[in-house]
Motif scaffolding. Structure first.
Motif, PDB file in Angstrom:
ATOM      1  N   ILE A 159       0.845  -1.199   0.000  1.00  0.00           N
ATOM      2  CA  ILE A 159       0.000   0.000   0.000  1.00  0.00           C
ATOM      3  C   ILE A 159       0.881   1.249   0.000  1.00  0.00           C
ATOM      4  CG2 ILE A 159      -1.737   1.267   1.336  1.00  0.00           C
ATOM      5  CD1 ILE A 159      -2.527  -1.560   2.518  1.00  0.00           C
ATOM      6  N   TYR A 160       0.542   2.203  -0.879  1.00  0.00           N
ATOM      7  CA  TYR A 160       1.347   3.425  -1.023  1.00  0.00           C
ATOM      8  C   TYR A 160       0.498   4.643  -0.669  1.00  0.00           C
ATOM      9  CZ  TYR A 160       3.956   7.195  -3.273  1.00  0.00           C
ATOM     10  OH  TYR A 160       4.642   8.366  -3.517  1.00  0.00           O
ATOM     11  N   ILE A 164       2.587   9.607   5.489  1.00  0.00           N
ATOM     12  CA  ILE A 164       1.977   9.127   6.732  1.00  0.00           C
ATOM     13  C   ILE A 164       2.641   9.894   7.875  1.00  0.00           C
ATOM     14  CG2 ILE A 164       1.569   7.152   8.263  1.00  0.00           C
ATOM     15  CD1 ILE A 164       1.820   5.325   5.832  1.00  0.00           C
ATOM     16  N   TYR A 165       1.866  10.805   8.479  1.00  0.00           N
ATOM     17  CA  TYR A 165       2.414  11.625   9.558  1.00  0.00           C
ATOM     18  C   TYR A 165       1.689  11.406  10.893  1.00  0.00           C
ATOM     19  CZ  TYR A 165       4.552  14.596   5.904  1.00  0.00           C
ATOM     20  OH  TYR A 165       5.285  15.071   4.855  1.00  0.00           O
ATOM     21  N   ARG A 166       0.379  11.552  10.865  1.00  0.00           N
ATOM     22  CA  ARG A 166      -0.393  11.733  12.097  1.00  0.00           C
ATOM     23  C   ARG A 166      -0.277  10.553  13.061  1.00  0.00           C
ATOM     24  NH1 ARG A 166      -5.666  11.665  11.262  1.00  0.00           N
ATOM     25  NH2 ARG A 166      -5.597  10.930   9.093  1.00  0.00           N
ATOM     26  N   GLN A 167      -0.103  10.897  14.319  1.00  0.00           N
ATOM     27  CA  GLN A 167       0.070   9.876  15.353  1.00  0.00           C
ATOM     28  C   GLN A 167      -1.169   8.989  15.486  1.00  0.00           C
ATOM     29  OE1 GLN A 167       3.593   9.777  15.826  1.00  0.00           O
ATOM     30  NE2 GLN A 167       2.755   8.956  17.728  1.00  0.00           N
ATOM     31  N   GLY A 192       4.732   7.396   2.283  1.00  0.00           N
ATOM     32  CA  GLY A 192       4.383   6.394   3.268  1.00  0.00           C
ATOM     33  C   GLY A 192       4.093   5.073   2.570  1.00  0.00           C
ATOM     34  N   VAL A 193       4.604   3.998   3.131  1.00  0.00           N
ATOM     35  CA  VAL A 193       4.387   2.674   2.537  1.00  0.00           C
ATOM     36  C   VAL A 193       3.975   1.710   3.647  1.00  0.00           C
ATOM     37  CG1 VAL A 193       5.403   0.740   1.267  1.00  0.00           C
ATOM     38  CG2 VAL A 193       6.090   3.092   0.724  1.00  0.00           C
ATOM     39  N   GLN A 245      11.430   3.949   9.905  1.00  0.00           N
ATOM     40  CA  GLN A 245      11.679   5.374   9.692  1.00  0.00           C
ATOM     41  C   GLN A 245      13.104   5.526   9.174  1.00  0.00           C
ATOM     42  OE1 GLN A 245      10.322   8.222  12.659  1.00  0.00           O
ATOM     43  NE2 GLN A 245       9.121   6.631  13.674  1.00  0.00           N
ATOM     44  N   PHE A 246      13.219   5.886   7.899  1.00  0.00           N
ATOM     45  CA  PHE A 246      14.529   6.120   7.289  1.00  0.00           C
ATOM     46  C   PHE A 246      14.616   7.595   6.892  1.00  0.00           C
ATOM     47  CE2 PHE A 246      13.668   1.614   5.792  1.00  0.00           C
ATOM     48  CZ  PHE A 246      14.431   1.029   6.794  1.00  0.00           C
TER      49      PHE A 246
END
Length: 291
Positions: A159-160, A164-167, A192-193, A245-246
């Motif tokens: 899934i792409y 993706i940020y929100r906690q 986000g993946v 997280q890279f």
């Protein structure tokens, strides 16, 4: 001296009478109530049109279990000087076994003397020769059901999302994956993946749960299905649901956009036998820098 239609029809009626005495129970012989009377009317007045061909079926009990095999009969007007049309069928037989049984029956009937009534002979042949076909059908059915029972499929979804940020969203993703026994990962940031793997229905429930009601810019880019005769856990590429997280170094303006280091992500994919997914997700072939 040529045999007449009348003589043949008289023999057919005699044979039906004999069979009815052999199979007296209700349902053993299924014969249309007007079949015999229509032949009798013709024999009383042969100037009229020929009656419909006699058709009926005989229910035959086979083996100790008394499995029902139905012999369907259709008699040409010139039977017994012309071969009858016979077909044996049973719900306990697969199509191939039924075909083999009827091939054997036809061969046996063709070996008999022409001009002789042969339906009693056909009934006896079916009674004595159906059992091996029924047993083979049972064995193949049991084998097929066992084969179906042990086969399972691992479903894997890639899934792409633009980001993706929100906690609260990340919490929903991890809680949902844990609840549905899914392994994989969530790559937080931009892009986000998400990868989830497990039973198909669980993956699809996860996808429904995180996608709605209002997550825009998200798509399922790729789906993989891998079948096994054992446990699907042996096919998993991931042993837990990981938080990835890279984050790349550098200044991306007034706001930190959490851009991900895609080189590190590609290396991670290759470590999990999934390097080919990079091009599917991003449209470019992934290459690691020379070391």
């Amino acid at each position: 001296m040529a045999v007449t239609v009348q003589e043949c029809l008289e023999l057919q009626l005699l044979e039906v009478e004999m069979l009815l005495s052999m199979f007296p129970k209700k349902g053993e012989i299924n014969l249309d109530e007007d079949a015999v009377p229509s032949v009798q009317r013709y024999l009383r007045n042969t100037d009229g049109a020929l009656p419909p061909q006699l058709e009926y079926s005989i229910a035959i009990d086979v083996g100790e279990a008394k499995v029902k095999v139905e012999l369907q009969v259709r008699l040409p007007h010139m039977y017994p000087h012309v071969a009858p049309q016979l077909f044996a069928r049973s719900n306990a037989l697969h199509r191939q076994q039924q075909l083999q049984l009827n091939t054997g029956l036809a061969s046996h009937i063709s070996s008999l003397d022409s001009g002789e009534l042969c339906l009693y002979e056909a009934v006896q042949w079916v009674k004595e020769n159906s059992l091996p076909y029924l047993e083979n059908s049972k064995i193949s059915s049991e084998s097929a059901s066992k084969e179906v029972a042990v086969k399972e499929t691992l479903h894997r979804m890639w899934i792409y999302s633009h980001h993706i940020y929100r906690q609260e969203l990340r919490k929903k993703i991890f809680d949902c994956a844990k609840k549905l026994n899914l392994t994989g990962f969530c790559l937080t940031g931009k892009p986000g993946v998400i990868c989830v793997e497990g039973l198909r229905e669980n993956c699809e429930e996860f996808w429904r749960a995180i996608r709605y009601p209002n997550w825009k810019h998200i798509s399922c880019k790729h789906v993989e299905n891998v079948e096994t005769e054992g446990c699907i856990d042996n096919l998993r590429l991931f042993h837990a649901f990981e938080d990835l997280q890279f984050q790349a170094h550098g200044d991306y303006g007034l706001r930190n956009d959490y851009h991900m280091d895609l080189g590190q992500f590609l290396e991670f994919l290759k470590q999990h036998q999934s390097g080919h997914i990079f091009q599917i997700l991003f449209g470019v072939e992934g290459k690691l820098p020379d070391k």
